[in-house]
Design a protein around this motif. Structure first.
Motif, PDB file in Angstrom:
ATOM      1  N   GLY A  40      -3.407   6.340  10.384  1.00  0.00           N
ATOM      2  CA  GLY A  40      -4.294   6.316   9.220  1.00  0.00           C
ATOM      3  C   GLY A  40      -3.496   6.657   7.973  1.00  0.00           C
ATOM      4  O   GLY A  40      -2.458   7.306   8.061  1.00  0.00           O
ATOM      5  N   HIS A  41      -3.992   6.215   6.805  1.00  0.00           N
ATOM      6  CA  HIS A  41      -3.257   6.428   5.556  1.00  0.00           C
ATOM      7  C   HIS A  41      -3.049   7.922   5.280  1.00  0.00           C
ATOM      8  O   HIS A  41      -3.718   8.758   5.887  1.00  0.00           O
ATOM      9  CB  HIS A  41      -3.983   5.747   4.388  1.00  0.00           C
ATOM     10  CG  HIS A  41      -5.374   6.265   4.144  1.00  0.00           C
ATOM     11  ND1 HIS A  41      -5.627   7.428   3.450  1.00  0.00           N
ATOM     12  CD2 HIS A  41      -6.587   5.781   4.513  1.00  0.00           C
ATOM     13  CE1 HIS A  41      -6.922   7.639   3.390  1.00  0.00           C
ATOM     14  NE2 HIS A  41      -7.538   6.654   4.029  1.00  0.00           N
ATOM     15  N   SER A 244      -4.083   0.459   4.403  1.00  0.00           N
ATOM     16  CA  SER A 244      -2.712   0.924   4.155  1.00  0.00           C
ATOM     17  C   SER A 244      -1.861   1.006   5.414  1.00  0.00           C
ATOM     18  O   SER A 244      -0.793   1.603   5.410  1.00  0.00           O
ATOM     19  CB  SER A 244      -2.681   2.294   3.464  1.00  0.00           C
ATOM     20  OG  SER A 244      -3.257   2.204   2.203  1.00  0.00           O
ATOM     21  N   MET A 245      -2.360   0.445   6.513  1.00  0.00           N
ATOM     22  CA  MET A 245      -1.576   0.416   7.746  1.00  0.00           C
ATOM     23  C   MET A 245      -0.866  -0.931   7.841  1.00  0.00           C
ATOM     24  O   MET A 245      -0.867  -1.713   6.902  1.00  0.00           O
ATOM     25  CB  MET A 245      -2.492   0.608   8.963  1.00  0.00           C
ATOM     26  CG  MET A 245      -3.189   1.947   9.004  1.00  0.00           C
ATOM     27  SD  MET A 245      -2.043   3.262   9.425  1.00  0.00           S
ATOM     28  CE  MET A 245      -1.664   3.904   7.821  1.00  0.00           C
ATOM     29  N   ASP A 246      -0.304  -1.230   9.004  1.00  0.00           N
ATOM     30  CA  ASP A 246       0.468  -2.451   9.151  1.00  0.00           C
ATOM     31  C   ASP A 246       0.528  -2.806  10.635  1.00  0.00           C
ATOM     32  O   ASP A 246      -0.049  -2.086  11.455  1.00  0.00           O
ATOM     33  CB  ASP A 246       1.887  -2.213   8.595  1.00  0.00           C
ATOM     34  CG  ASP A 246       2.518  -3.496   8.069  1.00  0.00           C
ATOM     35  OD1 ASP A 246       2.049  -4.582   8.438  1.00  0.00           O
ATOM     36  OD2 ASP A 246       3.482  -3.392   7.301  1.00  0.00           O
TER      37      ASP A 246
ATOM     38  N   ASP B 175       2.687   6.566   4.765  1.00  0.00           N
ATOM     39  CA  ASP B 175       2.131   5.469   5.550  1.00  0.00           C
ATOM     40  C   ASP B 175       2.798   4.151   5.119  1.00  0.00           C
ATOM     41  O   ASP B 175       3.519   4.119   4.112  1.00  0.00           O
ATOM     42  CB  ASP B 175       0.597   5.435   5.409  1.00  0.00           C
ATOM     43  CG  ASP B 175       0.132   5.285   3.975  1.00  0.00           C
ATOM     44  OD1 ASP B 175       0.729   4.486   3.213  1.00  0.00           O
ATOM     45  OD2 ASP B 175      -0.834   5.972   3.583  1.00  0.00           O
ATOM     46  N   PRO B 176       2.571   3.070   5.885  1.00  0.00           N
ATOM     47  CA  PRO B 176       3.279   1.817   5.588  1.00  0.00           C
ATOM     48  C   PRO B 176       3.121   1.346   4.140  1.00  0.00           C
ATOM     49  O   PRO B 176       4.084   0.898   3.515  1.00  0.00           O
ATOM     50  CB  PRO B 176       2.641   0.821   6.566  1.00  0.00           C
ATOM     51  CG  PRO B 176       2.266   1.674   7.743  1.00  0.00           C
ATOM     52  CD  PRO B 176       1.806   2.974   7.158  1.00  0.00           C
ATOM     53  N   LYS B 177       1.932   1.476   3.582  1.00  0.00           N
ATOM     54  CA  LYS B 177       1.718   1.048   2.199  1.00  0.00           C
ATOM     55  C   LYS B 177       2.523   1.932   1.239  1.00  0.00           C
ATOM     56  O   LYS B 177       3.190   1.428   0.329  1.00  0.00           O
ATOM     57  CB  LYS B 177       0.214   1.121   1.895  1.00  0.00           C
ATOM     58  CG  LYS B 177      -0.180   1.035   0.440  1.00  0.00           C
ATOM     59  CD  LYS B 177      -0.196  -0.425  -0.027  1.00  0.00           C
ATOM     60  CE  LYS B 177      -0.897  -0.599  -1.368  1.00  0.00           C
ATOM     61  NZ  LYS B 177      -0.348   0.215  -2.451  1.00  0.00           N
TER      62      LYS B 177
END
Ligand SMILES: Nc1ncnc2c1ncn2[C@@H]1O[C@H](COP(=O)(O)OP(=O)(O)OP(=O)(O)O)[C@@H](O)[C@H]1O
Ligand SMILES: Nc1ncnc2c1ncn2[C@@H]1O[C@H](COP(=O)(O)OP(=O)(O)OP(=O)(O)O)[C@@H](O)[C@H]1O
Ligand SMILES: [Mg+2]
Ligand SMILES: [Mg+2]
Lengths: 287, 278
Positions: A40-41, A244-246, B175-177
């Protein structure tokens, strides 16, 4: 035998101007023998949730049970239940406290009433687990280490207690690639041998894909997705990106190869799976 | 052109509480030119952070010299000009935020070094603009995402107008972003503002963005070169306890299976090698 999270909510600094609802009606269950990744972000509530799982925080609403026992209780059963859950904190420097690395790792097993010989054995095997050379590090201060070394001491301290449930909050942040792989392969060994329940909190999609069977995805204090890692990384890419994940790097590379005309099958979650998929697509071999 | 940072026979030995000595850097020789983007990789304890802390005089050599803009970092009188030249950004965004409002946080360092009041506002605004956080000037930092907080930390350093910024694992907690945001910001600082970048990371997909890679091992520089030179030596990198970017690892495994491929670093290169028709 499981950790049950039953409709919990939690608000930091309620009734002040800084009020912050960190968890909102979160429910799930993790059984012994399950390996789950929680992603999670930043600020989505992962660490707050983790701290509910070993009774460090108690929910405002709902409850958390370990093997059927509500962690909120003040009785002996609740204390025992909390003791079954080992926690590697996000910031290792918050977890370390003793004068030497040996004493730091020995603290847990000693508290569990182990004999000095058993404690010594537990410390040595935990240090081997995280690749810290006993002769070099046992007598050193845990505070005068590199970031990654500190992280390893924190992991060793929890592993030495042989918990039934293991919560790890970003354990690989700051670890170099090979130590990370080694520590995870050790972890998978004890996971299979002892059938622990493991919850791995991570910002690495590769790690989540490689080690967990099941994925929990949080956003804004709520649980958004809960399902098999392969399904989510195959079907929910857009949702993940919105949160915001991937997807793992290997999935992205596979997509690019497909766009360039390689007829690659499936969702390769790891490097090894990607290599096999390429070999098959090229007709090189498929052993 | 003069190097912006130079290490000459630089060694560093820590002495801990029990008077035990620990040599973390041994005889490092290194020149970094203005405008370069350097990535430093290496296993835990190989000396990356210790080296980086010499570049803005948080540490000084126990032997040899460290020069920043030609100034010896061991000389007390050079401390301020050195810190003015080289800024630092660390791993944990939360530990770097000091104020309750974003713009105050960014202004904090300026006030600290006695920049006159009227100059502060434009510098804060310019720094927030560069990291793409102008809209958040009046927000409370603790409400921001990790990547946003990290960009505020970068703005705080940028406002001091350093010629060089050292990043010590800036994306490890993101996080990835957030990771993408920081990588883009760093590239922008380097390409558009010509700021020299020294970027420590365990993530090889980030390291390949640098002009030059330095691989440390047990306190010395073990390998040095362009990403291509370094990461096409997959076995050597593995021996150092590191890994290569995914495309290079995959290409290496396919090679070992008996299939000839050119040196490969990026996704595009692997695509080209495997799908030559396009
Ligand atoms: N001690 C605290 N007091 C007040 N608010 C807090 C506290 N700890 C966390 N929060 C807030 O609660 C929310 C959830 O934070 P939490 O640390 O659980 O997120 P996280 O998912 O672990 O994030 P990260 O990936 O950055 O570690 C955030 O908005 C955070 O700012
Ligand atoms: N304050 C200190 N006192 C004594 N020894 C230290 C201190 N800080 C670091 N060291 C030692 O110096 C060596 C280099 O540490 P350094 O922090 O530079 O490593 P690093 O490459 O940044 O590692 P990491 O990837 O874990 O961050 C390590 O062996 C470490 O144990
Ligand atoms: Mg957290
Ligand atoms: Mg370091």
């Amino acid at each position: 035998m499981s950790i049950e999270v039953d409709h919990i909510s939690y608000t930091y600094m309620a009734h002040t101007s800084l009020e912050n609802k960190a968890l909102e009606d979160v429910s799930f269950r993790v059984d012994k023998g399950e390996f789950v990744a929680l992603i999670g972000h930043t600020g989505s509530g992962k660490s707050t949730l983790a701290e509910h799982l070993n009774g460090l925080l108690h929910p405002d609403e709902g409850c958390v049970r370990v093997d059927g026992v509500d962690l909120k209780g003040k009785d002996r059963a609740a204390k025992e239940a909390r003791g079954k859950v080992g926690m590697v904190f996000q910031y290792p420097e918050h977890q370390l406290f003793a004068e030497t690395i040996y004493e730091d790792i020995a603290f847990g097993p000693r508290n569990q009433g182990k004999s000095p010989e058993e404690v010594d054995a537990a410390v040595r095997s935990a240090m081997a687990f995280v690749d810290l050379d006993y002769d070099v590090f046992a007598s050193r201060s845990p505070f005068q280490l590199s970031g990654g070394q500190m992280r390893r001491v924190a992991i060793a301290g929890v592993v030495a207690m042989e918990p039934d449930y293991l919560i790890m909050d970003e354990p690989s942040a700051g670890l170099d690639p090979v130590s990370r792989d080694n520590i995870f392969s050790q972890l998978m060994k004890i996971f299979h041998k002892r059938q622990m329940g493991v919850i791995l909190i991570t910002h690495s999609m590769e790690e989540a894909a490689q080690y967990a069977d099941r994925l929990l995805v949080m956003s804004g204090g709520k649980l958004h997705l809960d399902g098999p890692a392969r399904d989510i990384f195959t079907h929910d890419r857009e949702t993940l990106e919105k949160l915001s994940m991937d997807v793992p790097e290997s999935v992205k590379l596979a997509d690019e190869l497909r766009q360039q005309g390689l007829s690659l099958k499936g969702t390769p979650l790891t490097e090894a799976e990607l290599i096999r998929a390429i070999e098959r697509a090229k007709g090189w071999k498929a052993c | 052109m003069e190097p912006i940072i130079e290490a000459r026979h630089l060694s560093h030995t820590y002495v801990d509480g029990q008077n035990q000595e620990m040599t973390a850097l041994k005889d490092i020789n290194l020149s970094i030119m203005p405008g370069e983007f350097i990535a430093i990789i290496g296993t835990n304890g190989s000396g990356k952070s210790t080296l980086a802390r010499h570049f803005n005089a948080l540490l000084t050599p126990t032997e040899g010299k460290c020069l920043v803009g030609g100034l010896d970092t061991s000389v007390e009188a050079n401390l301020w000009p050195v810190r003015q030249t080289v800024g630092m950004v660390f791993q944990n965004p939360d530990n770097q935020i000091v104020a309750a409002i974003v713009e105050e946080d960014v202004a904090f360092g300026l006030e600290n070094i006695g920049v006159p009041g009227p100059e502060i506002r434009p510098r804060v605004e310019a720094a927030l603009e560069t990291v793409g956080m102008t809209a958040y000037a009046k927000h409370a930092p603790h409400r921001l995402s990790g990547g946003q907080k990290q960009r505020i930390a970068i703005a705080g350093v940028l406002a001091l107008e350093p010629k060089c910024i050292v990043f010590d694992e800036p994306t490890a907690m993101l996080d990835p972003k957030g990771r993408k945001d920081i990588v883009e910001t760093v590239l922008k600082l380097n390409k558009e503002k010509q700021i020299t970048i020294i970027y420590i990371t365990h993530k090889m997909e980030e390291a390949i963005l640098a002009d030059r890679i330095i691989a440390m091992n047990q306190g010395h520089i073990e390998m040095e070169g362009t990403p291509k030179e370094v990461f096409t030596q997959v076995d050597r990198i593995r021996k150092l306890g590191l890994e290569c970017p995914l495309a290079a690892e995959v290409a290496n495994a396919l090679q070992k299976g008996g299939h000839k491929l050119p040196p490969i670093l990026t996704h595009e290169e692997l695509c080209q090698a495997l799908c030559p028709s396009k």
